[in-house]
Design an enzyme around this catalytic site. Sequence first.
Site, PDB file in Angstrom:
ATOM      1  N   ARG A  41       0.822  -1.212   0.000  1.00 28.25           N
ATOM      2  CA  ARG A  41       0.000   0.000   0.000  1.00 28.25           C
ATOM      3  C   ARG A  41       0.859   1.267   0.000  1.00 28.25           C
ATOM      4  NH1 ARG A  41      -5.028  -1.854   3.901  1.00 28.25           N
ATOM      5  NH2 ARG A  41      -6.343  -2.497   2.175  1.00 28.25           N
ATOM      6  N   LYS A 227     -15.815 -11.894   6.771  1.00 27.32           N
ATOM      7  CA  LYS A 227     -16.553 -10.706   7.207  1.00 27.32           C
ATOM      8  C   LYS A 227     -17.993 -10.796   6.703  1.00 27.32           C
ATOM      9  CE  LYS A 227     -13.391  -7.937   5.604  1.00 27.32           C
ATOM     10  NZ  LYS A 227     -12.480  -6.889   5.187  1.00 27.32           N
ATOM     11  N   GLY A 380      -8.225  -7.601   0.992  1.00 35.07           N
ATOM     12  CA  GLY A 380      -6.838  -7.811   1.407  1.00 35.07           C
ATOM     13  C   GLY A 380      -6.464  -9.281   1.461  1.00 35.07           C
ATOM     14  N   GLY A 403     -13.464  -3.335   0.802  1.00 33.35           N
ATOM     15  CA  GLY A 403     -14.808  -2.773   0.950  1.00 33.35           C
ATOM     16  C   GLY A 403     -15.105  -1.739  -0.122  1.00 33.35           C
TER      17      GLY A 403
HETATM   18  P1  ADP Z   1     -10.992 -10.094   2.270  1.00 34.12           P
HETATM   19  O1  ADP Z   1      -9.867  -9.621   3.136  1.00 34.12           O
HETATM   20  O2  ADP Z   1     -10.535 -10.691   0.982  1.00 34.12           O
HETATM   21  O3  ADP Z   1     -12.047  -9.040   2.103  1.00 34.12           O
HETATM   22  P2  ADP Z   1     -12.281 -11.365   4.522  1.00 34.12           P
HETATM   23  O4  ADP Z   1     -11.484 -10.474   5.397  1.00 34.12           O
HETATM   24  O5  ADP Z   1     -13.762 -11.212   4.507  1.00 34.12           O
HETATM   25  O6  ADP Z   1     -11.717 -11.315   3.029  1.00 34.12           O
HETATM   26  O7  ADP Z   1     -12.031 -12.882   4.917  1.00 34.12           O
HETATM   27  C1  ADP Z   1     -10.771 -13.501   4.800  1.00 34.12           C
HETATM   28  C2  ADP Z   1     -10.652 -14.610   5.809  1.00 34.12           C
HETATM   29  O8  ADP Z   1     -11.763 -15.479   5.716  1.00 34.12           O
HETATM   30  C3  ADP Z   1      -9.438 -15.483   5.595  1.00 34.12           C
HETATM   31  O9  ADP Z   1      -8.508 -15.170   6.608  1.00 34.12           O
HETATM   32  C4  ADP Z   1      -9.978 -16.914   5.705  1.00 34.12           C
HETATM   33  O10 ADP Z   1      -9.210 -17.705   6.577  1.00 34.12           O
HETATM   34  C5  ADP Z   1     -11.367 -16.707   6.283  1.00 34.12           C
HETATM   35  N1  ADP Z   1     -12.327 -17.749   5.935  1.00 34.12           N
HETATM   36  C6  ADP Z   1     -12.654 -18.222   4.727  1.00 34.12           C
HETATM   37  N2  ADP Z   1     -13.560 -19.210   4.816  1.00 34.12           N
HETATM   38  C7  ADP Z   1     -13.830 -19.362   6.116  1.00 34.12           C
HETATM   39  C8  ADP Z   1     -14.693 -20.249   6.852  1.00 34.12           C
HETATM   40  N3  ADP Z   1     -15.449 -21.157   6.247  1.00 34.12           N
HETATM   41  N4  ADP Z   1     -14.713 -20.115   8.199  1.00 34.12           N
HETATM   42  C9  ADP Z   1     -13.937 -19.215   8.827  1.00 34.12           C
HETATM   43  N5  ADP Z   1     -13.112 -18.348   8.195  1.00 34.12           N
HETATM   44  C10 ADP Z   1     -13.063 -18.429   6.844  1.00 34.12           C
HETATM   45 MG    MG Z   2      -9.762  -9.316   5.238  1.00 34.81          MG
END
Ligand code: ADP
Ligand code: MG
Length: 423
Positions: A41, A227, A380, A403
């Site tokens: 970043r 999330k 991320g 987001g």
């Molecule tokens: P991003 O950062 O791409 O927006 P999020 O922060 O929403 O994505 O989620 C990422 C996290 O989700 C990862 O660290 C992953 O381990 C977790 N994750 C994915 N599937 C599951 C699941 N079934 N249960 C719990 N955590 C999960």
């Molecule tokens: Mg994330």
Amino acid sequence: MNYNKKTVKDIDVKGKKVLLRCDFNVPMAKDGSGVITDDKRIRAALPTIQYLLAEGAAVIACSHMGKPQPSFDKWVQKQTEKGKDPATLTEAKWQKSLAELTLAPVAARLSELLGQDVALAADVAGPDAQAKAAALQPGQIMLLENTRFEKGETKNDPKLAKAMADMAEIYVSDAFGAVHRAHASTAGVAEYLPAVSGFLIQKELDFIGGALAAPKRPLVAILGGSKVSSKIGVINNLLEIADTIIIGGGMAYTFSAAQGGKIGNSLFEADWQEYALEMIKKAADKGVKLLLPIDTVCGDKFAPDANTLTVDAGNIPDGWEGLDIGPKTVELYCNAVADAGTVIWNGPMGVFEFAAFAAGTEAVAKALSQTNAITIIGGGDSAAAVQQLGYADKMTHISTGGGASLEFMEGKELPGVACLLDA
Ligand code: ADP
Ligand code: MG
């Protein structure tokens, strides 16, 4: 909303003090050592910074980092909600939590990357920031402290916005990761200064906006991650633009539970069950394919050495939790993206950080790398997954905003862009 905004090239910055909002919310080592684990970043902001400095501007950079609690009482409340014993919560610990979110490591890294001094102000818009900003010369750059050390930041307090604006003559926004938030430093300051975008925001808007203005179809949206409550709401808007929506990650189990499935200890948002059922119905009415997992890989604990068990969706035994999509789902999802024209992906399919639950995310990443589709990755952890699995070069665009990119793709107004001057 109009995304055709003035950029740094449309305004004379020579000899001017420029307040530059960046997204320096970089991941830090968990041990509090102040080591930046990924400086992507910071590097993403360099083109705008270098341009401004070369054009003879004096740059007052600013950013938030993490989620500091600017008041002791609020911090105690949050920690207690997380299950901490209030008796152990001291003022000193609160101060330490703030100290760990200083932008000092960012100032040091930025200085290395630019090859010039970057002075860090001790405050956001207080006496030290004001004195340093007043003394700043053309071609020099300084950094304000973490904007969220000020209570007024997230409340978009006009007093804070004005105090920040008073130090400068022009506002440049280049924090794409924060443009979906109307905060003092992302939107409020634009009330008081001529406001334009930097190159990073421009690139993101051009890319994502261009891909979605008249998308190559079929348009497939893949949602996953953890999330859930902050992402599940986007399905309603995605149903308006997508041909297929694929659900993986932690979001899937709220759908499964709503349909009467057994989900064990999986991630679950009880308040969103009714909504989940509505989305299934709305997708059917609109002829949008909404794909949900048909099988799932479970673990008996949330850990890399968990025992694993693969079951059909809705059949997770008590004591187990769904941590990845299963092999039948992998096949279904990979087929669904194979002939896509455009794919937008936000959120991993499983806990890819643990090898036993990485197969789903890896297979989908690989499938995307093999399509001719335009592929846009946001979030991320999703970006980190694609990087870690070695497919980053194969994607069309990896967004610096999670987001922000989702809200942009949904067609929501981005306050940090809306506040800039129209071109
Ligand atoms: P991003 O950062 O791409 O927006 P999020 O922060 O929403 O994505 O989620 C990422 C996290 O989700 C990862 O660290 C992953 O381990 C977790 N994750 C994915 N599937 C599951 C699941 N079934 N249960 C719990 N955590 C999960
Ligand atoms: Mg994330």
